[in-house]
Design a protein around this motif. Structure first.
Motif, PDB file in Angstrom:
ATOM      1  N   MET A   1     -22.610  32.648  28.524  1.00  0.00           N
ATOM      2  CA  MET A   1     -23.060  31.654  27.572  1.00  0.00           C
ATOM      3  C   MET A   1     -24.433  31.164  28.021  1.00  0.00           C
ATOM      4  O   MET A   1     -24.574  30.662  29.114  1.00  0.00           O
ATOM      5  CB  MET A   1     -22.076  30.486  27.521  1.00  0.00           C
ATOM      6  N   LYS A   2     -25.409  31.374  27.188  1.00  0.00           N
ATOM      7  CA  LYS A   2     -26.740  30.809  27.394  1.00  0.00           C
ATOM      8  C   LYS A   2     -27.057  30.038  26.130  1.00  0.00           C
ATOM      9  O   LYS A   2     -27.155  30.619  25.057  1.00  0.00           O
ATOM     10  CB  LYS A   2     -27.787  31.905  27.578  1.00  0.00           C
ATOM     11  N   LYS A   3     -27.209  28.738  26.267  1.00  0.00           N
ATOM     12  CA  LYS A   3     -27.409  27.951  25.064  1.00  0.00           C
ATOM     13  C   LYS A   3     -28.249  26.721  25.359  1.00  0.00           C
ATOM     14  O   LYS A   3     -28.088  26.077  26.390  1.00  0.00           O
ATOM     15  CB  LYS A   3     -26.058  27.534  24.495  1.00  0.00           C
ATOM     16  N   THR A   4     -29.142  26.416  24.431  1.00  0.00           N
ATOM     17  CA  THR A   4     -29.922  25.189  24.488  1.00  0.00           C
ATOM     18  C   THR A   4     -29.392  24.259  23.407  1.00  0.00           C
ATOM     19  O   THR A   4     -29.352  24.620  22.233  1.00  0.00           O
ATOM     20  CB  THR A   4     -31.417  25.474  24.256  1.00  0.00           C
ATOM     21  N   PHE A   5     -28.971  23.092  23.820  1.00  0.00           N
ATOM     22  CA  PHE A   5     -28.422  22.100  22.894  1.00  0.00           C
ATOM     23  C   PHE A   5     -29.501  21.062  22.588  1.00  0.00           C
ATOM     24  O   PHE A   5     -30.113  20.527  23.499  1.00  0.00           O
ATOM     25  CB  PHE A   5     -27.205  21.396  23.504  1.00  0.00           C
ATOM     26  N   LYS A   6     -29.702  20.788  21.310  1.00  0.00           N
ATOM     27  CA  LYS A   6     -30.627  19.740  20.872  1.00  0.00           C
ATOM     28  C   LYS A   6     -29.794  18.505  20.523  1.00  0.00           C
ATOM     29  O   LYS A   6     -28.822  18.591  19.787  1.00  0.00           O
ATOM     30  CB  LYS A   6     -31.408  20.190  19.643  1.00  0.00           C
ATOM     31  N   LEU A   7     -30.204  17.369  21.052  1.00  0.00           N
ATOM     32  CA  LEU A   7     -29.434  16.147  20.846  1.00  0.00           C
ATOM     33  C   LEU A   7     -30.104  15.183  19.877  1.00  0.00           C
ATOM     34  O   LEU A   7     -29.832  13.988  19.910  1.00  0.00           O
ATOM     35  CB  LEU A   7     -29.185  15.461  22.188  1.00  0.00           C
TER      36      LEU A   7
ATOM     37  N   SER B   1     -19.587  17.273  21.097  1.00  0.00           N
ATOM     38  CA  SER B   1     -19.571  18.614  20.531  1.00  0.00           C
ATOM     39  C   SER B   1     -20.041  19.645  21.562  1.00  0.00           C
ATOM     40  O   SER B   1     -19.466  20.730  21.683  1.00  0.00           O
ATOM     41  CB  SER B   1     -20.463  18.651  19.293  1.00  0.00           C
ATOM     42  N   MET B   2     -21.079  19.306  22.317  1.00  0.00           N
ATOM     43  CA  MET B   2     -21.598  20.200  23.352  1.00  0.00           C
ATOM     44  C   MET B   2     -20.538  20.441  24.430  1.00  0.00           C
ATOM     45  O   MET B   2     -20.298  21.582  24.834  1.00  0.00           O
ATOM     46  CB  MET B   2     -22.853  19.592  23.977  1.00  0.00           C
ATOM     47  N   LYS B   3     -19.901  19.380  24.894  1.00  0.00           N
ATOM     48  CA  LYS B   3     -18.862  19.510  25.914  1.00  0.00           C
ATOM     49  C   LYS B   3     -17.684  20.330  25.385  1.00  0.00           C
ATOM     50  O   LYS B   3     -17.097  21.128  26.118  1.00  0.00           O
ATOM     51  CB  LYS B   3     -18.399  18.126  26.371  1.00  0.00           C
ATOM     52  N   HIS B   4     -17.355  20.144  24.121  1.00  0.00           N
ATOM     53  CA  HIS B   4     -16.270  20.910  23.513  1.00  0.00           C
ATOM     54  C   HIS B   4     -16.611  22.403  23.496  1.00  0.00           C
ATOM     55  O   HIS B   4     -15.759  23.236  23.817  1.00  0.00           O
ATOM     56  CB  HIS B   4     -15.995  20.410  22.098  1.00  0.00           C
ATOM     57  N   ASP B   5     -17.850  22.732  23.124  1.00  0.00           N
ATOM     58  CA  ASP B   5     -18.282  24.135  23.105  1.00  0.00           C
ATOM     59  C   ASP B   5     -18.181  24.757  24.493  1.00  0.00           C
ATOM     60  O   ASP B   5     -17.751  25.904  24.644  1.00  0.00           O
ATOM     61  CB  ASP B   5     -19.718  24.254  22.604  1.00  0.00           C
ATOM     62  N   ILE B   6     -18.582  24.015  25.511  1.00  0.00           N
ATOM     63  CA  ILE B   6     -18.528  24.521  26.887  1.00  0.00           C
ATOM     64  C   ILE B   6     -17.085  24.748  27.312  1.00  0.00           C
ATOM     65  O   ILE B   6     -16.742  25.805  27.853  1.00  0.00           O
ATOM     66  CB  ILE B   6     -19.253  23.550  27.844  1.00  0.00           C
TER      67      ILE B   6
ATOM     68  N   ASP C   1     -20.701  31.150  37.543  1.00  0.00           N
ATOM     69  CA  ASP C   1     -22.009  30.708  38.002  1.00  0.00           C
ATOM     70  C   ASP C   1     -22.580  29.840  36.901  1.00  0.00           C
ATOM     71  O   ASP C   1     -22.460  30.153  35.717  1.00  0.00           O
ATOM     72  CB  ASP C   1     -22.939  31.901  38.254  1.00  0.00           C
ATOM     73  N   CYS C   2     -23.215  28.748  37.278  1.00  0.00           N
ATOM     74  CA  CYS C   2     -23.679  27.792  36.288  1.00  0.00           C
ATOM     75  C   CYS C   2     -25.121  27.377  36.580  1.00  0.00           C
ATOM     76  O   CYS C   2     -25.449  27.045  37.717  1.00  0.00           O
ATOM     77  CB  CYS C   2     -22.765  26.572  36.308  1.00  0.00           C
ATOM     78  N   LYS C   3     -25.955  27.417  35.554  1.00  0.00           N
ATOM     79  CA  LYS C   3     -27.321  26.902  35.626  1.00  0.00           C
ATOM     80  C   LYS C   3     -27.448  25.817  34.576  1.00  0.00           C
ATOM     81  O   LYS C   3     -26.883  25.919  33.475  1.00  0.00           O
ATOM     82  CB  LYS C   3     -28.341  28.005  35.352  1.00  0.00           C
ATOM     83  N   PHE C   4     -28.234  24.790  34.908  1.00  0.00           N
ATOM     84  CA  PHE C   4     -28.329  23.633  34.033  1.00  0.00           C
ATOM     85  C   PHE C   4     -29.719  23.017  34.160  1.00  0.00           C
ATOM     86  O   PHE C   4     -30.282  22.974  35.250  1.00  0.00           O
ATOM     87  CB  PHE C   4     -27.258  22.612  34.451  1.00  0.00           C
TER      88      PHE C   4
ATOM     89  N   ILE D   1     -23.753  29.714  31.628  1.00  0.00           N
ATOM     90  CA  ILE D   1     -22.520  29.928  32.386  1.00  0.00           C
ATOM     91  C   ILE D   1     -22.214  31.415  32.368  1.00  0.00           C
ATOM     92  O   ILE D   1     -22.101  32.014  31.299  1.00  0.00           O
ATOM     93  CB  ILE D   1     -21.343  29.128  31.800  1.00  0.00           C
ATOM     94  N   THR D   2     -22.088  31.989  33.560  1.00  0.00           N
ATOM     95  CA  THR D   2     -21.828  33.420  33.687  1.00  0.00           C
ATOM     96  C   THR D   2     -20.497  33.621  34.400  1.00  0.00           C
ATOM     97  O   THR D   2     -20.343  33.189  35.544  1.00  0.00           O
ATOM     98  CB  THR D   2     -22.953  34.098  34.503  1.00  0.00           C
ATOM     99  N   PRO D   3     -19.518  34.258  33.738  1.00  0.00           N
ATOM    100  CA  PRO D   3     -18.234  34.505  34.397  1.00  0.00           C
ATOM    101  C   PRO D   3     -18.351  35.628  35.423  1.00  0.00           C
ATOM    102  O   PRO D   3     -19.149  36.558  35.253  1.00  0.00           O
ATOM    103  CB  PRO D   3     -17.310  34.903  33.254  1.00  0.00           C
ATOM    104  N   LYS D   4     -17.565  35.500  36.487  1.00  0.00           N
ATOM    105  CA  LYS D   4     -17.500  36.566  37.492  1.00  0.00           C
ATOM    106  C   LYS D   4     -16.083  36.622  38.039  1.00  0.00           C
ATOM    107  O   LYS D   4     -15.427  35.595  38.214  1.00  0.00           O
ATOM    108  CB  LYS D   4     -18.516  36.323  38.615  1.00  0.00           C
ATOM    109  N   ALA D   5     -15.600  37.831  38.276  1.00  0.00           N
ATOM    110  CA  ALA D   5     -14.268  38.008  38.811  1.00  0.00           C
ATOM    111  C   ALA D   5     -14.322  37.741  40.319  1.00  0.00           C
ATOM    112  O   ALA D   5     -15.183  38.257  41.008  1.00  0.00           O
ATOM    113  CB  ALA D   5     -13.771  39.416  38.546  1.00  0.00           C
ATOM    114  N   MET D   6     -13.423  36.897  40.785  1.00  0.00           N
ATOM    115  CA  MET D   6     -13.398  36.538  42.208  1.00  0.00           C
ATOM    116  C   MET D   6     -12.348  37.368  42.922  1.00  0.00           C
ATOM    117  O   MET D   6     -11.174  37.375  42.539  1.00  0.00           O
ATOM    118  CB  MET D   6     -13.082  35.046  42.358  1.00  0.00           C
ATOM    119  N   LEU D   7     -12.776  38.059  43.939  1.00  0.00           N
ATOM    120  CA  LEU D   7     -11.883  38.882  44.740  1.00  0.00           C
ATOM    121  C   LEU D   7     -11.237  38.047  45.835  1.00  0.00           C
ATOM    122  O   LEU D   7     -11.816  37.066  46.284  1.00  0.00           O
ATOM    123  CB  LEU D   7     -12.667  40.045  45.348  1.00  0.00           C
ATOM    124  N   PRO D   8     -10.046  38.430  46.303  1.00  0.00           N
ATOM    125  CA  PRO D   8      -9.414  37.665  47.380  1.00  0.00           C
ATOM    126  C   PRO D   8     -10.301  37.679  48.627  1.00  0.00           C
ATOM    127  O   PRO D   8     -10.888  38.696  48.988  1.00  0.00           O
ATOM    128  CB  PRO D   8      -8.118  38.439  47.650  1.00  0.00           C
TER     129      PRO D   8
END
Length: 94
Positions: A1-7, A20-25, A47-50, A84-91
């Motif tokens: 998810m890469k998104k720019t929210f305008k408020l 609404s933004m928090k709901h989308d996330i 992984d999260c960038k903000f 937000i980038t999903p990644k599979a976490m290994l043990p």
């Protein structure tokens, strides 16, 4: 998810746009966690960038994302970039 929210919206107030933004996330996170894990993975990590823009975005912990959003809104910042980038976490891997 890469998104720019305008408020800033002529009819919708800022608190409603923030909700609404928090709901989308949260909806994105829920959908990603439902996806099947690759072989050997234990769980989904993210992984999260903000920031105010894509260029100004910094890496943060996903657990502090909502607090960072609230801080920007409190400072009257009207543009929020979330990646937000999903990644599979290994043990055994942090």
């Amino acid at each position: 998810m890469k998104k720019t929210f305008k408020l800033d919206h002529p009819k919708i107030k800022v608190p409603r746009l923030v909700d609404s933004m928090k709901h989308d996330i949260n909806k994105f996170l829920k959908n990603e966690r439902k996806k099947p894990l690759p072989a050997g993975a234990k769980y989904w990590g993210f992984d999260c960038k903000f920031g105010q823009s894509e260029e100004a975005a910094v890496e943060i912990e996903l657990s502090s994302l909502m607090q960072h959003i609230d801080d920007l809104v409190e400072n009257k910042i009207m543009t929020v970039y979330v990646e937000i980038t999903p990644k599979a976490m290994l043990p055994g891997v942090g």
